[in-house]
Design a protein around this motif. Sequence first.
Motif, PDB file in Angstrom:
ATOM      1  N   PRO A  57       0.802  -1.263  -0.113  1.00 14.50           N
ATOM      2  CA  PRO A  57      -0.057   0.060  -0.003  1.00 14.50           C
ATOM      3  C   PRO A  57       0.815   1.175   0.288  1.00 14.50           C
ATOM      4  O   PRO A  57       0.395   2.363  -0.416  1.00 14.50           O
ATOM      5  N   LEU A  58       2.130   1.350   0.596  1.00 15.65           N
ATOM      6  CA  LEU A  58       2.871   2.461   0.458  1.00 15.65           C
ATOM      7  C   LEU A  58       3.370   2.696  -0.873  1.00 15.65           C
ATOM      8  O   LEU A  58       3.291   3.821  -1.290  1.00 15.65           O
ATOM      9  N   LEU A  59       3.923   1.654  -1.426  1.00 11.16           N
ATOM     10  CA  LEU A  59       4.282   1.905  -2.920  1.00 11.16           C
ATOM     11  C   LEU A  59       3.079   2.352  -3.858  1.00 11.16           C
ATOM     12  O   LEU A  59       3.344   3.186  -4.705  1.00 11.16           O
ATOM     13  N   GLY A  60       1.970   1.811  -3.734  1.00 12.60           N
ATOM     14  CA  GLY A  60       0.771   2.227  -4.504  1.00 12.60           C
ATOM     15  C   GLY A  60       0.412   3.702  -4.023  1.00 12.60           C
ATOM     16  O   GLY A  60       0.089   4.681  -4.918  1.00 12.60           O
ATOM     17  N   TYR A  61       0.504   4.163  -2.748  1.00 10.21           N
ATOM     18  CA  TYR A  61       0.239   5.570  -2.290  1.00 10.21           C
ATOM     19  C   TYR A  61       1.099   6.516  -3.001  1.00 10.21           C
ATOM     20  O   TYR A  61       0.958   7.383  -3.632  1.00 10.21           O
ATOM     21  N   LEU A  62       2.572   6.045  -2.973  1.00 12.37           N
ATOM     22  CA  LEU A  62       3.654   6.754  -3.713  1.00 12.37           C
ATOM     23  C   LEU A  62       3.344   6.952  -5.216  1.00 12.37           C
ATOM     24  O   LEU A  62       3.584   8.117  -5.852  1.00 12.37           O
ATOM     25  N   ALA A  63       2.717   6.000  -5.918  1.00  8.96           N
ATOM     26  CA  ALA A  63       2.610   5.997  -7.366  1.00  8.96           C
ATOM     27  C   ALA A  63       1.223   6.786  -7.438  1.00  8.96           C
ATOM     28  O   ALA A  63       1.485   7.520  -8.484  1.00  8.96           O
TER      29      ALA A  63
ATOM     30  N   GLN B 270       2.619  10.640  -7.166  1.00  8.30           N
ATOM     31  CA  GLN B 270       3.345  11.284  -8.082  1.00  8.30           C
ATOM     32  C   GLN B 270       2.733  11.381  -9.504  1.00  8.30           C
ATOM     33  O   GLN B 270       2.896  12.361 -10.055  1.00  8.30           O
ATOM     34  N   LEU B 271       1.789  10.179 -10.006  1.00  8.84           N
ATOM     35  CA  LEU B 271       1.086  10.281 -10.963  1.00  8.84           C
ATOM     36  C   LEU B 271      -0.185  11.264 -11.032  1.00  8.84           C
ATOM     37  O   LEU B 271      -0.360  12.086 -11.946  1.00  8.84           O
ATOM     38  N   LEU B 272      -0.998  11.345 -10.191  1.00 11.01           N
ATOM     39  CA  LEU B 272      -2.273  11.939 -10.100  1.00 11.01           C
ATOM     40  C   LEU B 272      -1.907  13.539  -9.630  1.00 11.01           C
ATOM     41  O   LEU B 272      -2.778  14.203 -10.121  1.00 11.01           O
ATOM     42  N   ARG B 273      -1.000  13.751  -8.939  1.00  9.71           N
ATOM     43  CA  ARG B 273      -0.801  15.196  -8.698  1.00  9.71           C
ATOM     44  C   ARG B 273      -0.064  15.664  -9.889  1.00  9.71           C
ATOM     45  O   ARG B 273      -0.472  17.116  -9.945  1.00  9.71           O
ATOM     46  N   GLN B 274       0.499  15.031 -10.722  1.00  9.12           N
ATOM     47  CA  GLN B 274       0.903  15.703 -11.716  1.00  9.12           C
ATOM     48  C   GLN B 274      -0.052  16.118 -12.775  1.00  9.12           C
ATOM     49  O   GLN B 274      -0.243  17.101 -13.492  1.00  9.12           O
ATOM     50  N   PHE B 275      -1.318  15.106 -12.998  1.00 10.82           N
ATOM     51  CA  PHE B 275      -2.564  15.381 -13.967  1.00 10.82           C
ATOM     52  C   PHE B 275      -3.412  16.171 -13.455  1.00 10.82           C
ATOM     53  O   PHE B 275      -4.081  17.098 -13.964  1.00 10.82           O
ATOM     54  N   PHE B 276      -3.754  15.993 -12.047  1.00 16.08           N
ATOM     55  CA  PHE B 276      -4.983  16.513 -11.555  1.00 16.08           C
ATOM     56  C   PHE B 276      -4.662  17.700 -10.437  1.00 16.08           C
ATOM     57  O   PHE B 276      -5.537  18.263  -9.781  1.00 16.08           O
ATOM     58  N   GLY B 277      -3.366  17.776  -9.741  1.00 13.33           N
ATOM     59  CA  GLY B 277      -3.034  18.697  -8.889  1.00 13.33           C
ATOM     60  C   GLY B 277      -3.401  18.287  -7.436  1.00 13.33           C
ATOM     61  O   GLY B 277      -3.223  19.125  -6.636  1.00 13.33           O
ATOM     62  N   ASN B 278      -3.876  16.908  -7.516  1.00 13.98           N
ATOM     63  CA  ASN B 278      -4.276  16.437  -6.096  1.00 13.98           C
ATOM     64  C   ASN B 278      -3.968  15.003  -6.052  1.00 13.98           C
ATOM     65  O   ASN B 278      -4.295  14.232  -7.091  1.00 13.98           O
TER      66      ASN B 278
END
Length: 538
Positions: free
Chosen positions: A433-439, A442-450
């Motif tokens: 779950p920690l690796l999934g949280y980091l992914a 990184q990804l959603l914050r780049q595309f959606f800012g959140n």
Amino acid sequence: MNIQFNPEDYKCKRPFHVEPTNIVTVNDDTQRVTDEASAMNKRIHYYSRLTSPADRALIAPDHVLPAPDEIYVYSPLGTAFKVDSCTDGYGKNSSLVTIFMIWNTMMGTSILSIPWGIKQAGFTSGITLILLMGILTLYCCYRVVKSRQMIPLTDTSNWEFPDVCKYYFGSFGQWSSLLFSMVSLVGAMVVYWVLMSNFLFNTGKFIYNFVHDINVTDIVPGTNGSNKVICPSAASGPPPQNRSVMFSSGNRTGFELFEEWWDKSQTVPFYLIAVLLPLLNLKSPSFFAKFNVLGTVSVVYLVLMVTVKAAHLGIHLEFNWFTENEFFVPEFRILFPQLTGVLTLAFFIHNCVITLLQNNRKQENNVRDLSIAYFLVGLTYLYVGVIIFASFPSPPLSKECIEQNFLDNFPSDDIMSFVARIFLLFQMMTVYPLLGYLARVQLLRQFFGNAYPSLFHVLILNLAIVGAGVAMARFYPNIGGIIRYSGATCGLAFVFLYPSLIYMISLHRAGQLTWPALIIHIFIILLGMANLIAQFLL
């Protein structure tokens, strides 16, 4: 945002809550956030997009920083560790603690494939490659650590390596570093799913046979005696699924029904979905980071286990440089790039090494501590790989029988292997779950800012990641192959390409680039490209 703070007075300066970006805090204490704090949070995020990370004119003052309770750094194929608070830009950790954290972060699932990699390369070639790859990746890691200092007239104290890539290569550096970072993270999660399916299958099989007092034997070649070693790859027909023959007079119908519903690739990978998918959708996985110590316990236990096994099995070696016989492999094999692919990920820490060393109390010892940590990691890999390869009983079994996960060479009813699988299974279920949280961050914050735009967005991303893991566990459960492909891919960028290019560009801008430096670093880049290409040719 690498936040520096004074842990003694943050409580009296904290009316606001600010979400970080690079090093993520997993504290989700939303009930204390007022409307005023929320508004200030939005302003700070807005200001942070108006200037570069080096411009301190718009940096958040101390009184609007979040509490330092839950700041963690994650390793792609390892564990997570907590970053201790630091003051005035200097860390509290001693050199010993820093060395241990680097060792603990770098040690991951790759250790299970090192003996297989040595078999693929040949015994002598394998040892040589571990030493050479350790030195090469250490040098590239050193170049990453020094990369911020090569930037003139700019405050880079809060920069991470992706910020350095963005400085030199613009948006291409930013997005490409994100891409290769996602490759390493998703690759790690796929390997975890394959291994968790394997460990859960063997653990369930051991418990079922023990509870029902069933004496079974695997339909694969193996040695006799109390320290049995098996060769699953020698079984005829399709890839072995640890099918068994029952010798007791128990309920045969019940046993067959169990094997039908408890299959390593057909059913068990799907059972994990019910447990792990809900955990991936949690907003805050801070609870799981508390189990970081399990990573250290698992590695220490693996070292102890291989030592005990080797003491009982003895040493079985025969040196043939280029010829292969029935039981032994040559000292040099053309398949050696498969080991270099695994080692690229085994020695991979380049994306978070700056953060690790920034918390070292004596910054002048960073290079020394990093070198010692790499030496200890290489020594651990060498010990486990050499001991497993040398003690593998040949004859009667061939060295070719060494599996991509060396625990598969021990039957499911082996007590020490059972304990190792339990340790690793629980550790991976907490790190996943920690690796999934980091992914997600990184990804959603780049595309959606959140990092958590909505449950729907998060669920779609997690379904894609889980689906990749299930598909690999179902159709390609070869962790050595997955590790070497993902390792060579992300390693090309973070280990070989970017550190060398950044160093050459910085020297060129300073008018200090020489032909030897140019040739050496171009050669390093070519090695990384050859390493990646070779994975698809062998």
